[in-house]
Write a protein that holds these residues in place. Structure first.
Motif, PDB file in Angstrom:
ATOM      1  N   VAL A  86     -92.056  -4.038  78.080  1.00  8.84           N
ATOM      2  CA  VAL A  86     -90.801  -4.678  77.689  1.00  8.84           C
ATOM      3  C   VAL A  86     -91.115  -5.908  76.848  1.00  8.84           C
TER       4      VAL A  86
ATOM      5  N   ASP B 233     -84.735  -2.618  74.400  1.00 11.78           N
ATOM      6  CA  ASP B 233     -85.837  -2.764  75.345  1.00 11.78           C
ATOM      7  C   ASP B 233     -86.445  -4.170  75.277  1.00 11.78           C
TER       8      ASP B 233
ATOM      9  N   ARG C 222     -90.415  -9.326  76.182  1.00 15.55           N
ATOM     10  CA  ARG C 222     -89.773 -10.330  77.018  1.00 15.55           C
ATOM     11  C   ARG C 222     -89.990 -11.712  76.407  1.00 15.55           C
TER      12      ARG C 222
END
Length: 182
Positions: free
Chosen positions: A17, A46, A19
């Protein structure tokens, strides 16, 4: 300033992911509203935008407005921050005004590339450890986030360079330099 290398070092990310991590007081002075505008504009698949810290009262309505696209973790104990850094892909701090934000040292020590404003007082080097952007610039935030998203391997290399470079800024080295001045 500095960081404690015993507390902050690169960790293993558990997923793919993308992030983005913000750590600090969540308020206008930290440029959070510009970050939120850029994040909404990008709508990256995502991807997550994680906020760690206390939300200032005046920011509550804005954070609630964006609640479906962000994660608010609230306060995280200092000794647990290393784990949060390890799960991130990039650290962001678009502050309007800072002295020298310690979270930037910690993020670099954990191997994260940075996107920071020119007013964070960060030791990050533009184009080497991440990107230093102008304050109040939603377009620059969006552009650099998109670049990090599209070039994850290159971004990770920036994080590795940052982790190596930041070793010059430990608390021990800071103390030695202060003692040398006296």
């Amino acid at each position: 300033y500095g960081f404690n290398p015993g507390d902050f070092s690169p960790g293993k990310k558990n997923d793919d992911v993308f992030r983005v991590l913000f750590v600090g007081n969540i308020g206008i002075q930290k440029g959070v509203h510009y970050l939120l505008d850029a994040w909404e504009r990008l709508a990256l698949p995502d991807a997550e935008l994680i906020f760690i810290g206390k939300v200032e009262e005046g920011m509550q309505p804005l954070m609630q407005k964006h609640a479906r696209r962000i994660t608010l973790k609230g306060h995280v104990r200092h000794e647990e921050l290393k784990h949060e850094y390890a799960q991130a892909s990039v650290f962001i701090l678009p502050s309007l005004q800072e002295g020298s934000a310690l979270v930037t040292y910690e993020a670099m020590a954990c191997g994260l590339p940075l996107i920071v404003s020119e007013n964070t007082g960060s030791v990050a080097r533009d184009g080497k450890d991440g990107y230093v952007i102008p304050i109040r610039d939603v377009n620059a935030i969006a552009e650099k986030l998109q670049w990090m998203y599209d070039h994850r391997d290159e971004a990770a290399k920036m994080g590795a360079v940052a982790a190596e470079y930041i070793q010059e800024f430990t608390w021990d080295r800071y103390a030695e330099s202060v003692i040398a001045v006296y």
